[in-house]
Design an enzyme around this catalytic site. Structure first.
Site, PDB file in Angstrom:
ATOM      1  N   ARG A 223       0.979  -0.970   0.363  1.00 22.61           N
ATOM      2  CA  ARG A 223      -0.007  -0.003   0.032  1.00 22.61           C
ATOM      3  C   ARG A 223       1.281   1.052  -0.027  1.00 22.61           C
ATOM      4  O   ARG A 223       1.675   1.673   0.347  1.00 22.61           O
ATOM      5  CB  ARG A 223      -0.834  -0.250   1.281  1.00 22.61           C
ATOM      6  CG  ARG A 223      -2.063  -0.727   1.367  1.00 22.61           C
ATOM      7  CD  ARG A 223      -2.458  -0.960   2.464  1.00 22.61           C
ATOM      8  NE  ARG A 223      -3.350  -1.847   2.602  1.00 22.61           N
ATOM      9  CZ  ARG A 223      -3.084  -3.352   3.072  1.00 22.61           C
ATOM     10  NH1 ARG A 223      -1.534  -3.911   4.315  1.00 22.61           N
ATOM     11  NH2 ARG A 223      -4.010  -3.683   3.621  1.00 22.61           N
ATOM     12  N   LYS A 248      -2.035  -1.967   7.959  1.00 23.05           N
ATOM     13  CA  LYS A 248      -4.208  -1.809   8.043  1.00 23.05           C
ATOM     14  C   LYS A 248      -4.050  -2.885   8.929  1.00 23.05           C
ATOM     15  O   LYS A 248      -3.548  -3.804   9.134  1.00 23.05           O
ATOM     16  CB  LYS A 248      -4.440  -1.964   6.956  1.00 23.05           C
ATOM     17  CG  LYS A 248      -5.622  -1.815   6.932  1.00 23.05           C
ATOM     18  CD  LYS A 248      -6.159  -1.652   5.467  1.00 23.05           C
ATOM     19  CE  LYS A 248      -7.600  -1.527   5.935  1.00 23.05           C
ATOM     20  NZ  LYS A 248      -8.570  -1.194   4.007  1.00 23.05           N
ATOM     21  N   HIS A 312      -2.184   2.476  -6.749  1.00 20.28           N
ATOM     22  CA  HIS A 312      -2.755   1.085  -5.423  1.00 20.28           C
ATOM     23  C   HIS A 312      -2.856  -0.134  -6.847  1.00 20.28           C
ATOM     24  O   HIS A 312      -2.961  -1.453  -6.309  1.00 20.28           O
ATOM     25  CB  HIS A 312      -4.143   1.469  -4.648  1.00 20.28           C
ATOM     26  CG  HIS A 312      -4.700  -0.167  -3.419  1.00 20.28           C
ATOM     27  ND1 HIS A 312      -3.549   0.390  -2.545  1.00 20.28           N
ATOM     28  CD2 HIS A 312      -5.598  -0.697  -3.549  1.00 20.28           C
ATOM     29  CE1 HIS A 312      -3.961  -0.552  -1.943  1.00 20.28           C
ATOM     30  NE2 HIS A 312      -5.396  -1.334  -2.227  1.00 20.28           N
ATOM     31  N   ARG A 315      -0.160  -2.969  -6.726  1.00 17.70           N
ATOM     32  CA  ARG A 315       0.217  -3.309  -5.868  1.00 17.70           C
ATOM     33  C   ARG A 315      -1.039  -4.695  -6.249  1.00 17.70           C
ATOM     34  O   ARG A 315      -1.094  -5.832  -5.992  1.00 17.70           O
ATOM     35  CB  ARG A 315      -1.084  -2.691  -4.435  1.00 17.70           C
ATOM     36  CG  ARG A 315      -1.535  -4.582  -2.943  1.00 17.70           C
ATOM     37  CD  ARG A 315      -1.366  -3.545  -2.124  1.00 17.70           C
ATOM     38  NE  ARG A 315      -2.838  -3.565  -0.612  1.00 17.70           N
ATOM     39  CZ  ARG A 315      -2.164  -4.984  -0.071  1.00 17.70           C
ATOM     40  NH1 ARG A 315      -1.513  -5.009   0.243  1.00 17.70           N
ATOM     41  NH2 ARG A 315      -3.543  -5.019   0.674  1.00 17.70           N
ATOM     42  N   HIS A 338      -3.409  -9.353   3.988  1.00 18.15           N
ATOM     43  CA  HIS A 338      -5.258  -9.403   4.211  1.00 18.15           C
ATOM     44  C   HIS A 338      -5.277 -10.221   6.005  1.00 18.15           C
ATOM     45  O   HIS A 338      -5.432 -11.362   5.679  1.00 18.15           O
ATOM     46  CB  HIS A 338      -5.680  -9.952   2.754  1.00 18.15           C
ATOM     47  CG  HIS A 338      -5.603  -9.473   1.730  1.00 18.15           C
ATOM     48  ND1 HIS A 338      -6.235  -9.646   0.523  1.00 18.15           N
ATOM     49  CD2 HIS A 338      -5.171  -7.864   1.412  1.00 18.15           C
ATOM     50  CE1 HIS A 338      -6.350  -8.461  -0.539  1.00 18.15           C
ATOM     51  NE2 HIS A 338      -5.936  -7.370   0.499  1.00 18.15           N
ATOM     52  N   TYR A 347      -8.244 -11.428  -6.699  1.00 19.14           N
ATOM     53  CA  TYR A 347      -7.655 -11.724  -7.701  1.00 19.14           C
ATOM     54  C   TYR A 347      -7.922 -12.709  -8.733  1.00 19.14           C
ATOM     55  O   TYR A 347      -7.455 -12.887  -9.599  1.00 19.14           O
ATOM     56  CB  TYR A 347      -6.846 -11.788  -7.184  1.00 19.14           C
ATOM     57  CG  TYR A 347      -6.170 -10.563  -6.328  1.00 19.14           C
ATOM     58  CD1 TYR A 347      -5.946  -8.789  -7.575  1.00 19.14           C
ATOM     59  CD2 TYR A 347      -6.091  -9.950  -5.164  1.00 19.14           C
ATOM     60  CE1 TYR A 347      -6.023  -7.715  -5.952  1.00 19.14           C
ATOM     61  CE2 TYR A 347      -5.807  -9.140  -4.641  1.00 19.14           C
ATOM     62  CZ  TYR A 347      -5.700  -7.634  -5.310  1.00 19.14           C
ATOM     63  OH  TYR A 347      -5.778  -6.589  -4.252  1.00 19.14           O
TER      64      TYR A 347
END
Length: 367
Positions: A223, A248, A312, A315, A338, A347
């Site tokens: 990120r 995050k 982004h 990424r 994640h 994805y």
């Protein structure tokens, strides 16, 4: 003909003209060149000050490019003009809530967003105090302010999150927070660049610092905040690992660095000698997000890529390329940081390798 919709927006205590259009690079660049147009990070939209003269002049400006301008919402969409100040009691409660968010280690961006939304909500309900707010008041605000002013479902969900957290801190036993209805989220697939397009961008950038920054974002799936928060001691060149700290969700993780990226980092470090942050701006301060976006924008301008590309996107492309190379989805989840595998599974919907393996029934026809 390309269509642009103008509507009303109440932002920064003033009426504004909101500019909506289906993403198009040419339109975006042309709109940005207008001297009065600004970008709102809060509402994720372009806007300019509201006035009849500004609206007319902007319409003329758009029609020079033969764009179709729809300004019906500008004429009919009613904006609630909110008071500029909150009561001392509400202000004090919001200040305490902000301090609590800081103590709970919420990110600066989250704190800024939640506080601005809580302020907006209580300006709308300026006649009520905190304990008088009901579930119906929240629904009324959604109907009469968010929906009528054409704000996104994302904004509406963020507002509900902010209110729920505010009342978790300021307990209101009469407010039923469990059954607040949320709008359905749109299920948009991320834009992904091909390997050739990634190479086009990176080879178009000659500045070593800029090339290293974008290369690291792509090659480690970072990120932008993670990349800019990296310090010189975040890299273990001997073990070829990158240590992402307090990302995050306040999680740490390690990411392997490719040998090619190690070579690029060594060249960068031997030339720039960053002191604290890996990527530094003026006076050894952390490199800014705005500067990073400009780097990508300049790189894109030298290519023939017409997709909507952000930092982004690099990424997203990294994750998709890993999947197409056969990397297990669980490892990709770990590399990206994640919480849930459901987030990473998106994805699988954009991987061309997966899609190309699908046998089309039309292939069984002999025509």
């Amino acid at each position: 003909m390309k269509k642009i919709i103008l509507s009303k927006l109440y932002h920064k205590d003033k009426n504004q003209i909101r500019i909506n259009f289906e993403y198009n690079y040419e339109i975006k660049e042309y709109v940005k060149k207008h001297p009065l147009v600004k970008w709102s990070n809060t509402y994720k939209t372009f806007y300019l000050p509201f006035s009849k003269e500004n609206a007319n002049n902007f319409c003329v400006y758009l029609r020079k490019k033969n764009y179709l301008v729809d300004f019906k919402k500008l004429q009919n969409n009613k904006i609630n003009t909110l008071p500029k100040k909150l009561s001392p009691e509400i202000t004090s409660s919001i200040d305490l809530f902000k301090k609590w968010l800081v103590q709970m280690r919420y990110s600066n961006n989250t704190i800024k967003t939640y506080i601005s939304m809580i302020e907006l909500f209580f300006k709308f309900h300026s006649e009520k105090n905190i304990q008088q707010i009901t579930k119906r008041d929240i629904e009324f605000f959604n109907d009469e302010y968010i929906i009528k002013n054409n704000y996104s479902s994302t904004f509406q969900n963020q507002l509900i999150n902010a209110i729920k957290l505010f009342y978790t801190y300021n307990t209101n036993q009469y407010l039923d927070l469990q059954n607040l209805n949320r709008p359905k989220k749109s299920k948009k697939l991320p834009e992904v660049l091909s390997l050739d397009e990634i190479k086009q961008i990176l080879t178009s950038i000659k500045n070593l610092k800029h090339k290293t920054l974008l290369s690291l974002i792509y090659s480690c799936g970072l990120r932008i905040g993670e990349a800019l928060n990296l310090k010189t001691n975040s890299i273990d060149l001997n073990r070829q690992l990158l240590h992402i700290k307090s990302a995050k969700g306040r999680k740490d993780r390690f990411i392997p660095i490719s040998p090619t990226m190690i070579l690029l980092l060594n060249r960068y470090l031997s030339l720039y000698f960053p002191k604290v942050y890996l990527f530094e701006g003026q006076a050894n301060a952390k490199y800014s997000t705005t500067s990073a976006r400009q780097v990508l924008k300049r790189g894109l301008s030298k290519t023939n890529i017409t997709k909507r590309v952000t930092l982004h996107t690099l990424r997203h492309s990294y994750a998709t390329h890993l999947l197409e190379n056969g990397t297990d989805i669980r490892f990709i989840q770990e590399l990206l940081g994640h919480n849930s595998p459901k987030t990473t599974m998106i994805y699988t919907h954009v991987s061309t390798t997966s899609l190309q393996k699908i046998k089309n029934p039309f292939d069984d026809f002999n025509i």
